[in-house]
Design a protein around this motif. Structure first.
Motif, PDB file in Angstrom:
ATOM      1  N   ARG A 182       0.830  -1.213   0.000  1.00 18.97           N
ATOM      2  CA  ARG A 182       0.000   0.000   0.000  1.00 18.97           C
ATOM      3  C   ARG A 182       0.861   1.258   0.000  1.00 18.97           C
ATOM      4  O   ARG A 182       0.561   2.231  -0.701  1.00 18.97           O
ATOM      5  CB  ARG A 182      -0.916   0.010   1.231  1.00 18.97           C
ATOM      6  N   GLN A 191       1.185   1.676  -4.048  1.00 18.65           N
ATOM      7  CA  GLN A 191       0.006   2.522  -4.189  1.00 18.65           C
ATOM      8  C   GLN A 191       0.264   3.988  -3.900  1.00 18.65           C
ATOM      9  O   GLN A 191      -0.348   4.865  -4.508  1.00 18.65           O
ATOM     10  CB  GLN A 191      -1.096   2.045  -3.237  1.00 18.65           C
ATOM     11  N   ARG A 207      -0.144   5.167  -0.594  1.00 11.14           N
ATOM     12  CA  ARG A 207      -1.023   5.524   0.517  1.00 11.14           C
ATOM     13  C   ARG A 207      -0.200   6.097   1.671  1.00 11.14           C
ATOM     14  O   ARG A 207       0.970   5.759   1.794  1.00 11.14           O
ATOM     15  CB  ARG A 207      -1.813   4.300   1.004  1.00 11.14           C
ATOM     16  N   PRO A 208      -0.809   6.932   2.514  1.00  8.02           N
ATOM     17  CA  PRO A 208      -2.215   7.328   2.499  1.00  8.02           C
ATOM     18  C   PRO A 208      -2.492   8.430   1.477  1.00  8.02           C
ATOM     19  O   PRO A 208      -1.615   9.255   1.188  1.00  8.02           O
ATOM     20  CB  PRO A 208      -2.453   7.850   3.923  1.00  8.02           C
ATOM     21  N   THR A 209      -3.695   8.425   0.928  1.00 16.02           N
ATOM     22  CA  THR A 209      -4.129   9.516   0.057  1.00 16.02           C
ATOM     23  C   THR A 209      -4.708  10.626   0.935  1.00 16.02           C
ATOM     24  O   THR A 209      -5.280  10.348   1.986  1.00 16.02           O
ATOM     25  CB  THR A 209      -5.189   9.030  -0.938  1.00 16.02           C
ATOM     26  N   GLU A 259      -8.734   9.614  -3.645  1.00  9.51           N
ATOM     27  CA  GLU A 259      -8.404   8.270  -4.111  1.00  9.51           C
ATOM     28  C   GLU A 259      -7.913   8.265  -5.558  1.00  9.51           C
ATOM     29  O   GLU A 259      -7.325   7.292  -6.026  1.00  9.51           O
ATOM     30  CB  GLU A 259      -9.604   7.336  -3.954  1.00  9.51           C
ATOM     31  N   ASN A 288      -4.143   7.484  -5.980  1.00  7.74           N
ATOM     32  CA  ASN A 288      -3.578   6.140  -5.933  1.00  7.74           C
ATOM     33  C   ASN A 288      -2.846   5.820  -7.232  1.00  7.74           C
ATOM     34  O   ASN A 288      -3.256   6.257  -8.314  1.00  7.74           O
ATOM     35  CB  ASN A 288      -4.689   5.098  -5.766  1.00  7.74           C
ATOM     36  N   ASN A 331      -6.944  -0.749  -4.092  1.00 10.15           N
ATOM     37  CA  ASN A 331      -6.991  -1.135  -2.679  1.00 10.15           C
ATOM     38  C   ASN A 331      -7.319  -2.613  -2.504  1.00 10.15           C
ATOM     39  O   ASN A 331      -6.717  -3.298  -1.676  1.00 10.15           O
ATOM     40  CB  ASN A 331      -8.029  -0.297  -1.927  1.00 10.15           C
ATOM     41  N   GLU A 356      -8.907   5.989   6.951  1.00  9.06           N
ATOM     42  CA  GLU A 356      -7.967   7.091   6.735  1.00  9.06           C
ATOM     43  C   GLU A 356      -8.701   8.426   6.730  1.00  9.06           C
ATOM     44  O   GLU A 356      -8.274   9.395   7.374  1.00  9.06           O
ATOM     45  CB  GLU A 356      -7.251   6.926   5.389  1.00  9.06           C
TER      46      GLU A 356
END
Length: 399
Positions: free
Chosen positions: A50, A54, A56-58, A80, A83, A91, A213
């Motif tokens: 993630r 990815q 994250r966090p977004t 999102e 991402n 996700n 989140e």
């Protein structure tokens, strides 16, 4: 998280209505997932991908200019779209890929509508060294050509579904048939919180990172105060359940489900399932379905390929029946107008799917006091939609 029950039901909705020959494979997936999902090794591997793959966090972001233009409630978005691969879909795709590797499967099979799920799964498969087979409606392959190219570039085999409307429902049918034939060595990585048990549970759990989140981020931005409204567009329900998961137990937070009204509710050219659907079975689960008198799924319509689906996931159906969701619908015209508006006002090109949620949020803000706040799941970016929108909906007034 009390649901589903041991039989895979969310109240009266859900269950496993797939053919018996698939039950052993689904039981294997259920038992493996329940065994692994909270183990430190699985969570560590999931968090690693993630963060690293990815991004994250977004963030949660305040739409300052749009809020000023509209007046009324403040509008925030969960980004999102930032991402890797451009949407929330990754996700659960990385989760399925990790499960496949743990189960000794060498291939992932899935359907896709707008192509965002297909691209995300292709990326996850490449990351974990797995084969990937994506089924996509022939109509959507033309409309979302850039995403088809991205899937192929990432190593996926893209298969055209050309039955019926040649859209998301038909792609789902084709992907399931392929999974039945290849279940010994492949895992079906379903594209939304739909289908038979355990898919709605698994997709919801992997997508719940969005809501959890967003909850913490919003509290930090607003001195410990929760949003008054949480908004998500709705078809199957992956982005909606992901966002709602952080706020389900907060009765003071209104949860809004925004459906695609298409071109008309009077002629049936829409995909507003909760607004007009009835109890039925679709893709292995009992839920709310847009269907004809003989029980076959209706033809549905939306400018957003990812919303062209005649049903909703069983947990969404349960929440609707319980009165937890406020349901609204946005037309193609309103979504396209918002697509242009957010691009010009905020420097963000939202996916047409997300544009439905944003269009509703703007209308909600206009009739709400400035003391209230609205949090929208901006579930995907609109790079995939730019050519289509410019070719079909651009005129000199938009320049």
């Amino acid at each position: 998280m009390k649901f589903p029950d041991t039989e895979g039901y969310f109240g009266q909705f859900g269950g496993n209505h797939y053919p018996p020959e698939v039950w052993p494979a689904l039981e294997e997936l259920t038992s493996t997932y329940r065994l692994l999902r909270y183990t430190p090794d699985f969570q560590h591997d999931l968090e690693t991908v993630r963060v690293g793959l990815q991004g994250r966090p977004t963030p949660v972001h305040f739409l300052k200019r749009t809020t000023a233009e509209v007046g009324g409630a403040r509008i925030y978005v969960k980004r999102e779209d930032l991402n890797h691969t451009g949407a929330h879909k990754i996700n659960h795709c990385v989760g399925f890929a990790l499960l496949a590797r743990k189960m000794g499967k060498r291939k992932l099979i899935a359907e896709t509508g707008a192509g965002q799920h297909g691209v995300a799964l292709a990326a996850a498969a490449a990351y974990f060294g797995l084969e990937c087979e994506i089924h996509m409606g022939e109509v959507d392959m033309v409309k979302q050509g850039s995403n088809v190219g991205r899937m192929r570039l990432l190593g996926a085999r893209v298969v055209a579904a050309n039955a019926g409307q040649s859209a998301l429902k038909e792609a789902s049918d084709a992907a399931f048939s392929a999974y039945v034939e290849q279940r010994d060595h492949a895992l079906y990585a379903i594209g939304s919180a739909i289908g038979p048990h355990p898919f709605p549970m698994i997709v919801r759990d992997f997508q719940s990172v969005v809501g959890h989140e967003a909850r913490g981020q919003f509290l930090s931005l607003n001195e410990g105060v929760l949003p008054d409204h949480v908004v998500a567009c709705l078809a199957g329900g992956s982005n909606a359940m992901g966002m709602y998961s952080g706020f389900l137990d907060d009765p003071g937070v209104a949860l809004h489900a925004v459906e695609p009204l298409g071109t008309s509710d009077e002629t049936g050219k829409h995909a507003a399932t909760l607004s007009f659907g009835t109890l039925g079975t679709l893709h292995g689960a009992l839920s709310i379905v847009l269907q004809q008198e003989d029980g076959t799924p209706s033809q549905v319509s939306s400018v957003a390929s990812g919303l062209v689906y005649p049903g909703v996931g069983p947990e969404i159906a349960m929440l609707h029946e319980a009165g937890r969701l406020k349901v609204s619908a946005i037309s193609d015209e309103e979504a396209i107008s918002t697509f242009f508006r957010i691009a010009k006002s905020e420097g963000i090109i939202p996916a047409l799917e997300s544009s439905h949620a944003l269009a509703f949020a703007i209308k909600l803000a206009e009739r709400s006091p400035s003391s209230e706040s609205i949090l929208v799941n901006l579930s995907g970016r609109g790079d995939k939609d730019v050519d289509f929108v410019l070719n079909h909906h651009w005129d000199e007034d938009d320049s």
